[in-house]
Motif scaffolding. Structure first.
Motif, PDB file in Angstrom:
ATOM      1  N   ALA A 276       0.844  -1.192  -0.084  1.00 37.01           N
ATOM      2  CA  ALA A 276      -0.061   0.084  -0.040  1.00 37.01           C
ATOM      3  C   ALA A 276       0.910   1.245  -0.075  1.00 37.01           C
ATOM      4  CB  ALA A 276      -0.944  -0.112   1.216  1.00 37.01           C
ATOM      5  N   THR A 277       2.072   1.314   0.696  1.00 35.66           N
ATOM      6  CA  THR A 277       3.005   2.403   0.760  1.00 35.66           C
ATOM      7  C   THR A 277       3.532   2.550  -0.601  1.00 35.66           C
ATOM      8  OG1 THR A 277       3.389   1.656   2.844  1.00 35.66           O
ATOM      9  CG2 THR A 277       4.754   3.353   2.074  1.00 35.66           C
ATOM     10  N   ILE A 278       4.009   1.482  -1.278  1.00 40.26           N
ATOM     11  CA  ILE A 278       4.408   1.412  -2.623  1.00 40.26           C
ATOM     12  C   ILE A 278       3.298   2.159  -3.493  1.00 40.26           C
ATOM     13  CG2 ILE A 278       5.264   0.478  -4.437  1.00 40.26           C
ATOM     14  CD1 ILE A 278       6.556  -1.498  -2.646  1.00 40.26           C
ATOM     15  N   PHE A 279       2.160   1.794  -3.440  1.00 41.80           N
ATOM     16  CA  PHE A 279       0.882   2.143  -4.269  1.00 41.80           C
ATOM     17  C   PHE A 279       0.957   3.556  -4.006  1.00 41.80           C
ATOM     18  CE2 PHE A 279      -3.704   1.757  -4.881  1.00 41.80           C
ATOM     19  CZ  PHE A 279      -3.693   1.867  -6.380  1.00 41.80           C
TER      20      PHE A 279
ATOM     21  N   SER B  15       1.299   8.978  -5.799  1.00 40.96           N
ATOM     22  CA  SER B  15       1.560  10.476  -5.704  1.00 40.96           C
ATOM     23  C   SER B  15       2.183  10.893  -6.790  1.00 40.96           C
ATOM     24  CB  SER B  15       2.247  10.462  -4.281  1.00 40.96           C
ATOM     25  OG  SER B  15       1.512  10.078  -3.330  1.00 40.96           O
ATOM     26  N   PHE B  16       3.283  10.342  -7.132  1.00 39.74           N
ATOM     27  CA  PHE B  16       4.161  10.521  -8.179  1.00 39.74           C
ATOM     28  C   PHE B  16       3.402  10.751  -9.394  1.00 39.74           C
ATOM     29  CE2 PHE B  16       7.979  10.485 -10.983  1.00 39.74           C
ATOM     30  CZ  PHE B  16       8.701  11.229 -10.144  1.00 39.74           C
ATOM     31  N   GLN B  17       2.809   9.879  -9.882  1.00 34.43           N
ATOM     32  CA  GLN B  17       1.657   9.764 -10.930  1.00 34.43           C
ATOM     33  C   GLN B  17       1.168  11.115 -11.166  1.00 34.43           C
ATOM     34  OE1 GLN B  17      -1.657   6.916 -11.803  1.00 34.43           O
ATOM     35  NE2 GLN B  17      -0.621   6.422 -13.634  1.00 34.43           N
ATOM     36  N   ILE B  18       0.472  11.734 -10.137  1.00 38.17           N
ATOM     37  CA  ILE B  18      -0.359  12.741 -10.096  1.00 38.17           C
ATOM     38  C   ILE B  18       0.311  13.877 -10.096  1.00 38.17           C
ATOM     39  CG2 ILE B  18      -2.261  13.820  -8.846  1.00 38.17           C
ATOM     40  CD1 ILE B  18      -3.413  11.397  -8.130  1.00 38.17           C
TER      41      ILE B  18
ATOM     42  N   PRO C 295      -8.775   5.889  -6.856  1.00 33.47           N
ATOM     43  CA  PRO C 295      -8.373   6.464  -5.623  1.00 33.47           C
ATOM     44  C   PRO C 295      -8.889   5.991  -4.303  1.00 33.47           C
ATOM     45  CG  PRO C 295      -9.592   7.967  -6.970  1.00 33.47           C
ATOM     46  CD  PRO C 295      -9.563   6.624  -7.570  1.00 33.47           C
ATOM     47  N   LEU C 296     -10.013   5.219  -4.333  1.00 34.51           N
ATOM     48  CA  LEU C 296     -10.889   4.600  -3.009  1.00 34.51           C
ATOM     49  C   LEU C 296      -9.949   3.519  -2.706  1.00 34.51           C
ATOM     50  CD1 LEU C 296     -14.452   4.877  -4.155  1.00 34.51           C
ATOM     51  CD2 LEU C 296     -12.885   6.680  -3.394  1.00 34.51           C
ATOM     52  N   ARG C 297      -9.252   2.946  -3.563  1.00 28.08           N
ATOM     53  CA  ARG C 297      -8.479   1.574  -3.174  1.00 28.08           C
ATOM     54  C   ARG C 297      -7.625   2.290  -2.173  1.00 28.08           C
ATOM     55  NH1 ARG C 297      -6.542  -0.008  -8.878  1.00 28.08           N
ATOM     56  NH2 ARG C 297      -8.551   0.064  -9.541  1.00 28.08           N
ATOM     57  N   LEU C 298      -7.160   3.371  -2.102  1.00 30.50           N
ATOM     58  CA  LEU C 298      -6.026   3.721  -1.269  1.00 30.50           C
ATOM     59  C   LEU C 298      -6.403   3.799   0.191  1.00 30.50           C
ATOM     60  CD1 LEU C 298      -4.308   6.478  -3.442  1.00 30.50           C
ATOM     61  CD2 LEU C 298      -3.084   4.518  -2.361  1.00 30.50           C
TER      62      LEU C 298
ATOM     63  N   ILE D 284      -6.754  12.845   4.690  1.00 29.13           N
ATOM     64  CA  ILE D 284      -6.674  14.200   3.789  1.00 29.13           C
ATOM     65  C   ILE D 284      -5.845  14.182   2.482  1.00 29.13           C
ATOM     66  CG2 ILE D 284      -6.023  16.589   4.222  1.00 29.13           C
ATOM     67  CD1 ILE D 284      -7.275  16.088   7.068  1.00 29.13           C
ATOM     68  N   TYR D 285      -4.582  13.359   2.845  1.00 28.15           N
ATOM     69  CA  TYR D 285      -3.406  13.508   1.713  1.00 28.15           C
ATOM     70  C   TYR D 285      -4.288  12.676   0.583  1.00 28.15           C
ATOM     71  CZ  TYR D 285       0.659  12.476  -0.805  1.00 28.15           C
ATOM     72  OH  TYR D 285       1.486  12.547  -1.656  1.00 28.15           O
ATOM     73  N   VAL D 286      -4.615  11.395   0.641  1.00 24.82           N
ATOM     74  CA  VAL D 286      -5.329  10.650  -0.342  1.00 24.82           C
ATOM     75  C   VAL D 286      -6.452  11.387  -1.098  1.00 24.82           C
ATOM     76  CG1 VAL D 286      -6.643   8.517  -0.661  1.00 24.82           C
ATOM     77  CG2 VAL D 286      -4.560   8.543   0.562  1.00 24.82           C
ATOM     78  N   ALA D 287      -7.496  12.156  -0.241  1.00 30.84           N
ATOM     79  CA  ALA D 287      -8.690  12.635  -0.779  1.00 30.84           C
ATOM     80  C   ALA D 287      -8.190  14.015  -1.656  1.00 30.84           C
ATOM     81  CB  ALA D 287      -9.441  13.217   0.363  1.00 30.84           C
ATOM     82  N   SER D 288      -6.936  14.616  -1.178  1.00 31.39           N
ATOM     83  CA  SER D 288      -6.584  15.883  -1.853  1.00 31.39           C
ATOM     84  C   SER D 288      -5.896  15.132  -3.342  1.00 31.39           C
ATOM     85  CB  SER D 288      -5.566  16.284  -1.026  1.00 31.39           C
ATOM     86  OG  SER D 288      -6.050  16.959   0.255  1.00 31.39           O
ATOM     87  N   LEU D 289      -5.182  14.267  -3.305  1.00 34.51           N
ATOM     88  CA  LEU D 289      -4.675  13.696  -4.665  1.00 34.51           C
ATOM     89  C   LEU D 289      -5.585  13.295  -5.405  1.00 34.51           C
ATOM     90  CD1 LEU D 289      -1.837  11.209  -3.592  1.00 34.51           C
ATOM     91  CD2 LEU D 289      -1.661  13.240  -4.721  1.00 34.51           C
ATOM     92  N   ALA D 290      -6.659  12.575  -4.783  1.00 32.88           N
ATOM     93  CA  ALA D 290      -7.757  12.061  -5.824  1.00 32.88           C
ATOM     94  C   ALA D 290      -8.513  13.187  -6.321  1.00 32.88           C
ATOM     95  CB  ALA D 290      -8.784  11.053  -4.827  1.00 32.88           C
ATOM     96  N   VAL D 291      -9.204  14.060  -5.399  1.00 32.84           N
ATOM     97  CA  VAL D 291      -9.900  15.130  -5.965  1.00 32.84           C
ATOM     98  C   VAL D 291      -9.125  16.098  -7.006  1.00 32.84           C
ATOM     99  CG1 VAL D 291      -9.712  17.278  -4.424  1.00 32.84           C
ATOM    100  CG2 VAL D 291     -11.848  16.523  -5.122  1.00 32.84           C
ATOM    101  N   TYR D 292      -7.682  16.211  -6.750  1.00 31.85           N
ATOM    102  CA  TYR D 292      -6.993  17.055  -7.701  1.00 31.85           C
ATOM    103  C   TYR D 292      -7.099  16.459  -9.084  1.00 31.85           C
ATOM    104  CZ  TYR D 292      -2.923  19.158  -9.787  1.00 31.85           C
ATOM    105  OH  TYR D 292      -1.886  19.770 -10.458  1.00 31.85           O
TER     106      TYR D 292
END
Lengths: 249, 249, 249, 249
Positions: free
Chosen positions: C27-30, C35-38, C96-99, C133-141
């Motif tokens: 999950a950390t690698i994911f 993050s890098f992809q976005i 994103p939800l997978r995260l 918050i971090y994952v939601a920010s990535l996903a919504v962005y």
């Protein structure tokens, strides 16, 4: 000294008991006059009458405050704990806030109804909320309608804004711009947070009780069960032929 | 080793006791100077004086942090649990956050007042909220006023925005646009959620207690009742002529 | 049949124990790859590598789901209770939800740290909130940046929006307009309500305990005190010269 | 008189038991017809059929209300406690509110599933929330779509607005402008506050239980432990050769 203080505690309780219904009636009259003053036709022939009614009801609250302060056993402590009452009585610009004392009425009704704590809390909360929203709507409408750049320009919008604020939803389609309007808003927000707190707490108390009832092994021992246990021991003592606290076998 | 650790625990407690009032006074001076720096006339002749006062009070907190870290028995654990203290002391850009340490003052006052837990919680919550809102208003006003596209351009608007944020109403008529302003906002929101939590929890604890008092059959058995029961058994033993733990009949 | 079911319960627990750390690392690698992809440069030479990494980590979660479903003793019940896991694994559009499954990592860390329930709850809540918050920010962005009429156009704005949403403040200065963005928002709101619930509940539990400790006459009788009482009765029996359950005097 | 009242309590319980499933089915049909009426093509050939279905299901609820009022032992009290039911049945303009009675279905399902209190609360809350959001979205969409200056102009926006409102986030990107829409909004907000309350309360009950389980010295004595203690005393009495409540040694 203790007797003198006890005497004053009795005096204060007596006054509060006797003043309860007159103040509740006064507050109702005040609310009616205030509503009429704000929502009635501006070219009404009643303004002088309303002003007198508002003055008289205000005087009743001022007298009540002074009497209670004079009677209170620990005057300084009473003064500190009733600062809000003072603000409501003294400041003429905060007229709407005076109406908050109307919850007195709810308290009086509550006593008349009686019932279990949780039921009381629900009735009290519902009544306070309705009153708070109505008074806040009147006050914010009064404060905003003449103000430049105001968005709350009808009583209907004011009621809608009150609901949106007290539930902490806060769309922002309407928001007060005047100082008085914002003070009303802050009081409404505090009321809203307390409202959420009361609802949550009541539900929590209900769930905790239901969870306890469900599982006997998890349920806390009750005072009744302890009493039962004591009776068991006393009966054992009886059966052994011992009379409690009188002698030995 | 245990004695050495106990000694350090005593040292730390002693330091915290002795440093409490000096730090509280220092924080008050800091708040006054900070308020004056932000709200005072920009063409004031005092800027140099204020800067020195702010520096000295900051140094007091830095010294306190270093001393406590040096004394702490389990240094690593203390360090992890006081990361926020470190952030407040070290980062010069987060100056406003340093003011959060002012709640120390409330804690000190609280101790001076004394009283029941629930009363303490109410006083502490009220004082923290007022302080938090004032400091957040100062900080956000300072951060936003020079920023392009900012909506919070007067201290009055900043105070209004703080109330709207801390109660989680969030109209959106004002919202910070600068990074510092948004960090202040996030801290204020967290403070607001905690505030709601404390209010709800206090009400819940009160309701649970009242429900328990109301119905004896539902009320949890108290430690006092258990003690009474033990006395009953002991007196039974007495009546049987047995002396506890010494011999048999 | 019972033995076979017990065997399966053991199998499932064993698998979950062994799979915990590998899944946490996956999950950390994911998260890193996502993050890098976005946030990485769009003209990066890494897209192919990232896609492979994301695919492999996704496969790990899919395998884990299938194995657990196969082992589960009451397969239908397990299926119903893990519908969210299924949605996260199966639907490619809800990447994103997978995260969210990353909270596994927090759970693993939690176990490594140990400690009292209330401390655990605080650490878990803090870690989950930061991650959410971090994952939601990535996903919504990711969802909003290419969308017409979107207001969330930078990662900084997305983080700010996440904080405003999760605390239920909701200024409305930024709001998602795409379907995916709104689904992320709804999950974030649900997370926020749970967050408020956890904070309130933890404070409530603390206040109830402190109120109980303060007043011995109000405090609920503890299991330890009951045990003490039983010892008292047993010693009485002893003193009377009775051997438990063996004979009569 | 008591027998007559007992008879009526039995009658009411019997009616409610027998009417539960028919009403649940009726409500489902009502919801389907209502959904179709609002979301279906306006040039559908079905309007007459739908109108009949809606009328029949409405009649079922009206009959249920009248029967229950007629049977109720304390008719006035029942009337006061079921004012909401009356409003839903009588006022034709509040058609959407009638759908709130659909939670009956959730209650029925709940009984069929069974399980522990906390699990029941979670399932009930989840189901009510989904139903509330869907019905509110339908109602607000129906009320707003024809209104001048409305922002909620698609069903998707209505669903998004419902989520934003029920979680008390309230961005304000969408807000109702019609009276009916705002009444729906207020009911949704009240639902949202209750939802937050239920979630918080459930978490609080869970945390309190876990804290209690963790520390035996802090855990409240359970009813089971008191029962154990009573058995101990009874066995002591037995060993002393006393037969309970019959005679003395």
């Amino acid at each position: 000294m203790t007797t003198s203080r006890d005497h004053r505690v009795d005096l204060l309780a007596g006054w509060e008991h006797r003043a309860e219904w007159p103040l509740a009636i006064m507050a109702t009259i005040f609310l009616a006059a205030y509503s009429f003053q704000i929502l009635g036709h501006p070219d009404s022939v009643w303004p002088a009458v309303l002003r007198v009614v508002l003055l008289v009801s205000w005087a009743a609250f001022a007298v009540d405050y002074v009497v209670r302060l004079a009677i209170a056993p620990q005057r300084l402590r009473w003064f500190v704990r009733h600062l809000f009452d003072l603000a409501v009585v003294v400041l003429p610009m905060l007229r709407p806030l005076r109406l908050v004392s109307l919850v007195v009425l709810v308290g009086a009704l509550q006593k008349a109804i009686g019932g279990a704590i949780r039921g009381k809390v629900i009735v009290y909360t519902a009544a306070s909320s309705v009153l708070l929203i109505y008074v806040a709507s009147l006050a914010v409408y009064d404060a905003e309608r003449g103000h430049a750049g105001a968005t709350i320009t009808s009583f209907g919008d004011a009621v809608w804004w009150s609901f949106v604020t007290v539930t902490t939803v806060g769309y922002g389609d309407f928001a007060p711009v005047s100082i008085t309007g914002r003070i009303v808003a802050v009081l409404l927000m505090i009321g809203g947070i307390s409202l959420i707190g009361v609802i949550t707490a009541t539900i929590a108390s209900w769930i905790v009780q239901r969870v306890a009832e469900e599982d006997d092994a998890e349920r806390a021992a009750t005072a009744a069960e302890i009493r039962e246990l004591r009776d068991e021991i006393r009966s054992l003592r009886d059966d052994l032929g011992i009379r409690a606290n009188t002698g030995r076998q």
